[in-house]
Design a protein around this motif. Structure first.
Motif, PDB file in Angstrom:
ATOM      1  N   GLN A   1      -3.211   4.502   3.449  1.00 32.75           N
ATOM      2  CA  GLN A   1      -4.427   4.325   4.062  1.00 32.75           C
ATOM      3  C   GLN A   1      -5.503   4.926   3.122  1.00 32.75           C
ATOM      4  OE1 GLN A   1      -2.186   6.237   5.431  1.00 32.75           O
ATOM      5  NE2 GLN A   1      -1.820   5.424   7.471  1.00 32.75           N
ATOM      6  N   SER A   2      -5.378   5.767   2.243  1.00 28.02           N
ATOM      7  CA  SER A   2      -6.289   5.971   1.187  1.00 28.02           C
ATOM      8  C   SER A   2      -6.236   4.998   0.063  1.00 28.02           C
ATOM      9  CB  SER A   2      -6.108   7.396   0.268  1.00 28.02           C
ATOM     10  OG  SER A   2      -4.852   7.536  -0.067  1.00 28.02           O
ATOM     11  N   VAL A   3      -5.135   4.248  -0.310  1.00 24.59           N
ATOM     12  CA  VAL A   3      -4.889   3.114  -1.267  1.00 24.59           C
ATOM     13  C   VAL A   3      -6.012   2.054  -0.628  1.00 24.59           C
ATOM     14  CG1 VAL A   3      -3.481   1.345  -2.306  1.00 24.59           C
ATOM     15  CG2 VAL A   3      -2.714   3.778  -2.039  1.00 24.59           C
ATOM     16  N   HIS A   4      -5.833   1.681   0.679  1.00 25.53           N
ATOM     17  CA  HIS A   4      -6.596   0.646   1.061  1.00 25.53           C
ATOM     18  C   HIS A   4      -7.996   0.737   1.256  1.00 25.53           C
ATOM     19  CE1 HIS A   4      -8.244  -1.795   4.523  1.00 25.53           C
ATOM     20  NE2 HIS A   4      -7.376  -2.498   4.459  1.00 25.53           N
ATOM     21  N   ALA A   5      -8.197   2.280   1.530  1.00 23.88           N
ATOM     22  CA  ALA A   5      -9.801   2.384   1.607  1.00 23.88           C
ATOM     23  C   ALA A   5     -10.252   2.528  -0.073  1.00 23.88           C
ATOM     24  CB  ALA A   5      -9.889   3.854   1.914  1.00 23.88           C
ATOM     25  N   LEU A   6      -9.624   2.856  -0.919  1.00 24.18           N
ATOM     26  CA  LEU A   6      -9.959   2.835  -2.218  1.00 24.18           C
ATOM     27  C   LEU A   6     -10.312   1.453  -2.971  1.00 24.18           C
ATOM     28  CD1 LEU A   6     -10.588   4.479  -5.086  1.00 24.18           C
ATOM     29  CD2 LEU A   6      -8.059   3.835  -5.688  1.00 24.18           C
ATOM     30  N   LEU A   7      -9.420   0.403  -2.461  1.00 20.63           N
ATOM     31  CA  LEU A   7      -9.561  -1.004  -2.816  1.00 20.63           C
ATOM     32  C   LEU A   7     -10.806  -1.402  -1.941  1.00 20.63           C
ATOM     33  CD1 LEU A   7      -5.771  -2.360  -2.646  1.00 20.63           C
ATOM     34  CD2 LEU A   7      -7.343  -1.898  -4.902  1.00 20.63           C
TER      35      LEU A   7
ATOM     36  N   PHE B   1       1.008  -1.245  -0.066  1.00 18.92           N
ATOM     37  CA  PHE B   1      -0.024  -0.045   0.048  1.00 18.92           C
ATOM     38  C   PHE B   1       0.933   1.249  -0.027  1.00 18.92           C
ATOM     39  CE2 PHE B   1      -3.174  -2.682   2.496  1.00 18.92           C
ATOM     40  CZ  PHE B   1      -3.742  -3.108   1.163  1.00 18.92           C
ATOM     41  N   ALA B   2       2.106   1.166   0.691  1.00 17.92           N
ATOM     42  CA  ALA B   2       2.765   2.400   0.903  1.00 17.92           C
ATOM     43  C   ALA B   2       3.575   2.530  -0.410  1.00 17.92           C
ATOM     44  CB  ALA B   2       3.844   2.193   1.859  1.00 17.92           C
TER      45      ALA B   2
END
Length: 171
Positions: A58-64, A46-47
């Motif tokens: 965190q925004s990558v995780h939330a988007l997925l 994610f980083a």
């Protein structure tokens, strides 16, 4: 002094007359979600994805998560001897015991059968359940042989060698 007021527009109740709910945040971008999903499938963290796209992890995780992509942790299983990567994937399928890579295992001719079995299984990226199904054995049998250095029955050894190869028992 009496203060009064009147509504200029009469207020009506019902579905048709309720105010629309305001959506929060930016509108979804399907192309971005697909790009992020491809990067994640390629094994990027994610980083790393966030750094490339200039957003937080965190925004990558939330988007997925918002777009229904199954999120599986990408932990790395490293060799206890040389720290070489053995397996990358879901750590819930690994046990907490030490694992050596096949190269380090070649240098350990006196390694117990349990250590060799675990190393060969994980180097092929198999779970205990998958190995049990391929070898036509019970899962408890695989678990037992990976936990304890014991003498196995000949039938079990033959089934395991058919799946994992002859190097499992000899060098």
């Amino acid at each position: 002094m009496i203060i009064g007021f009147a509504l200029a527009v009469p207020f009506k109740f019902g579905k048709d007359h309720m105010p629309k709910k305001r959506k929060r945040g930016r509108p979804p971008k399907p192309a971005l979600c697909q790009q992020v999903a491809k990067l994640r499938q390629a094994g990027r963290s994610f980083a790393e994805i966030g750094k490339d796209l200039r957003v937080s992890k965190q925004s990558v995780h939330a988007l997925l998560k918002r777009h229904g992509v199954k999120i599986v942790s990408q932990a790395r299983l490293l060799c206890h001897g040389c720290s070489r990567l053995i397996l990358k994937g879901d750590p819930r399928t690994w046990d907490r015991q030490k694992v050596w890579c096949l190269k380090c295992l070649e240098e350990m001719p006196d390694a117990p059968f349990s250590v060799r079995l675990r190393a060969f299984r994980l180097s092929l990226g198999m779970t205990q359940k998958e190995l049990a199904e391929r070898a036509d054995l019970a899962i408890w049998s695989i678990q037992y042989h990976e936990r304890y250095a014991s003498n196995s029955k000949w039938k079990i050894l033959v089934k395991l060698v058919k799946v994992l190869g002859s190097r499992l028992v000899c060098d």
